[in-house]
Design a protein around this motif. Structure first.
Motif, mmCIF file in Angstrom:
data_model
loop_
_atom_site.group_PDB
_atom_site.id
_atom_site.type_symbol
_atom_site.label_atom_id
_atom_site.label_comp_id
_atom_site.label_asym_id
_atom_site.label_seq_id
_atom_site.Cartn_x
_atom_site.Cartn_y
_atom_site.Cartn_z
ATOM 1 N N GLY A 35 17.768 18.575 -16.225
ATOM 2 C CA GLY A 35 17.199 17.525 -15.379
ATOM 3 C C GLY A 35 16.568 18.090 -14.125
ATOM 4 O O GLY A 35 15.478 17.677 -13.705
ATOM 5 N N LEU A 36 17.231 19.058 -13.521
ATOM 6 C CA LEU A 36 16.740 19.692 -12.303
ATOM 7 C C LEU A 36 15.438 20.455 -12.552
ATOM 8 O O LEU A 36 14.452 20.314 -11.817
ATOM 9 C CB LEU A 36 17.828 20.641 -11.787
ATOM 10 N N VAL A 37 15.422 21.224 -13.612
ATOM 11 C CA VAL A 37 14.276 22.083 -13.919
ATOM 12 C C VAL A 37 13.118 21.270 -14.491
ATOM 13 O O VAL A 37 11.955 21.517 -14.179
ATOM 14 C CB VAL A 37 14.710 23.213 -14.890
ATOM 15 N N ARG A 38 13.418 20.287 -15.298
ATOM 16 C CA ARG A 38 12.374 19.478 -15.952
ATOM 17 C C ARG A 38 11.485 18.778 -14.931
ATOM 18 O O ARG A 38 10.299 18.594 -15.157
ATOM 19 C CB ARG A 38 13.041 18.458 -16.889
ATOM 20 N N ARG A 39 12.063 18.390 -13.783
ATOM 21 C CA ARG A 39 11.262 17.739 -12.734
ATOM 22 C C ARG A 39 10.304 18.714 -12.060
ATOM 23 O O ARG A 39 9.358 18.293 -11.416
ATOM 24 C CB ARG A 39 12.187 17.134 -11.672
ATOM 25 N N ARG A 40 10.559 19.985 -12.212
ATOM 26 C CA ARG A 40 9.768 20.986 -11.500
ATOM 27 C C ARG A 40 8.764 21.729 -12.381
ATOM 28 O O ARG A 40 7.887 22.407 -11.862
ATOM 29 C CB ARG A 40 10.700 21.996 -10.844
ATOM 30 N N LEU A 41 8.900 21.621 -13.683
ATOM 31 C CA LEU A 41 8.005 22.341 -14.587
ATOM 32 C C LEU A 41 7.235 21.366 -15.467
ATOM 33 O O LEU A 41 7.753 20.328 -15.848
ATOM 34 C CB LEU A 41 8.793 23.328 -15.450
ATOM 35 N N PRO A 42 6.002 21.721 -15.823
ATOM 36 C CA PRO A 42 5.143 20.785 -16.545
ATOM 37 C C PRO A 42 5.528 20.498 -17.989
ATOM 38 O O PRO A 42 5.236 19.434 -18.498
ATOM 39 C CB PRO A 42 3.762 21.453 -16.483
ATOM 40 N N ASN A 43 6.167 21.435 -18.668
ATOM 41 C CA ASN A 43 6.489 21.139 -20.067
ATOM 42 C C ASN A 43 7.934 21.498 -20.403
ATOM 43 O O ASN A 43 8.578 22.307 -19.739
ATOM 44 C CB ASN A 43 5.501 21.812 -21.026
ATOM 45 N N ALA A 44 8.421 20.884 -21.450
ATOM 46 C CA ALA A 44 9.824 21.004 -21.853
ATOM 47 C C ALA A 44 10.177 22.419 -22.306
ATOM 48 O O ALA A 44 11.305 22.868 -22.081
ATOM 49 C CB ALA A 44 10.128 20.004 -22.964
ATOM 50 N N GLN A 45 9.247 23.118 -22.924
ATOM 51 C CA GLN A 45 9.539 24.470 -23.389
ATOM 52 C C GLN A 45 9.823 25.413 -22.225
ATOM 53 O O GLN A 45 10.764 26.212 -22.281
ATOM 54 C CB GLN A 45 8.371 25.028 -24.235
ATOM 55 N N ASP A 46 9.010 25.320 -21.166
ATOM 56 C CA ASP A 46 9.246 26.160 -19.980
ATOM 57 C C ASP A 46 10.575 25.809 -19.331
ATOM 58 O O ASP A 46 11.309 26.694 -18.879
ATOM 59 C CB ASP A 46 8.108 26.008 -18.969
ATOM 60 N N ALA A 47 10.893 24.527 -19.289
ATOM 61 C CA ALA A 47 12.165 24.093 -18.702
ATOM 62 C C ALA A 47 13.332 24.643 -19.517
ATOM 63 O O ALA A 47 14.303 25.164 -18.952
ATOM 64 C CB ALA A 47 12.222 22.569 -18.646
#
Length: 181
Positions: A34-46
């Motif tokens: 949840g924390l990372v997903r808000r900061r990165l554009p796509n789910a794979q990078d998160a």
């Protein structure tokens, strides 16, 4: 009391400690996502960032259980920043990109230099101001400097340079079997 079973007991305790550590680390996965997903554009990078943070935490064998959450948060956020920086770096054009279409062969370089010398000899066919500004540019003087030296407007210098280039292009086209530029 050191017997044959001591190394096996030590290995068993080590495996248990690793299993408990991994359970504690894996318990933070959803929060980190949840924390990372808000900061990165796509789910794979998160997902990559969260997995990397979890692996780094798992590789720190002496990490205190109470500090695992803050450690994971810190590592995950830093990985997000690294990811963003890398994306920005890849989007930004390099200031002086080289022309990498095809490597120049030695004969092409020789031909280009010879053509340049021939074209410079054709400058004498230009009229007064056009000839002056083209020669000045050939010597590395900008049109702005040329205008200042000759006390003319920048527009006049640029116009003379543009006309001179157009005439040179026409001379070049005529010399190449009447091809029109």
């Amino acid at each position: 009391m050191s017997g044959i079973g001591d190394p096996e007991l030590h290995e068993s305790q080590e495996e248990l400690r690793r299993a408990l550590s991994w359970e504690v680390i894996a318990g933070h996965r959803e929060r980190l996502m949840g924390l990372v997903r808000r900061r990165l554009p796509n789910a794979q990078d998160a997902e990559d960032c969260v997995q990397e943070a979890m692996l780094r935490a798992a590789s720190c064998g002496e990490l205190d259980r109470e500090r695992i959450g803050t450690f994971l948060t810190s590592v995950a956020l830093r990985l997000c920043v690294d990811n963003r920086r890398e994306q920005e770096r890849s989007r930004r054009p390099l200031p002086h990109t080289a022309d990498v279409r095809t490597p120049e062969t030695p004969d092409e370089g020789v031909c280009d230099r010879d053509f340049g010398r021939w074209l410079l000899r054709q400058v004498h066919l230009l009229r007064g101001r056009e000839r002056q500004v083209v020669l000045a540019r050939a010597h590395g003087i900008s049109t702005l400097e040329f205008a200042r030296i000759h006390q003319i407007s920048v527009k006049a210098a640029e116009g003379a340079f543009t006309r001179g280039r157009a005439r040179l292009r026409l001379i070049c086209a005529r010399s190449m079997d009447g091809v029109v530029a």
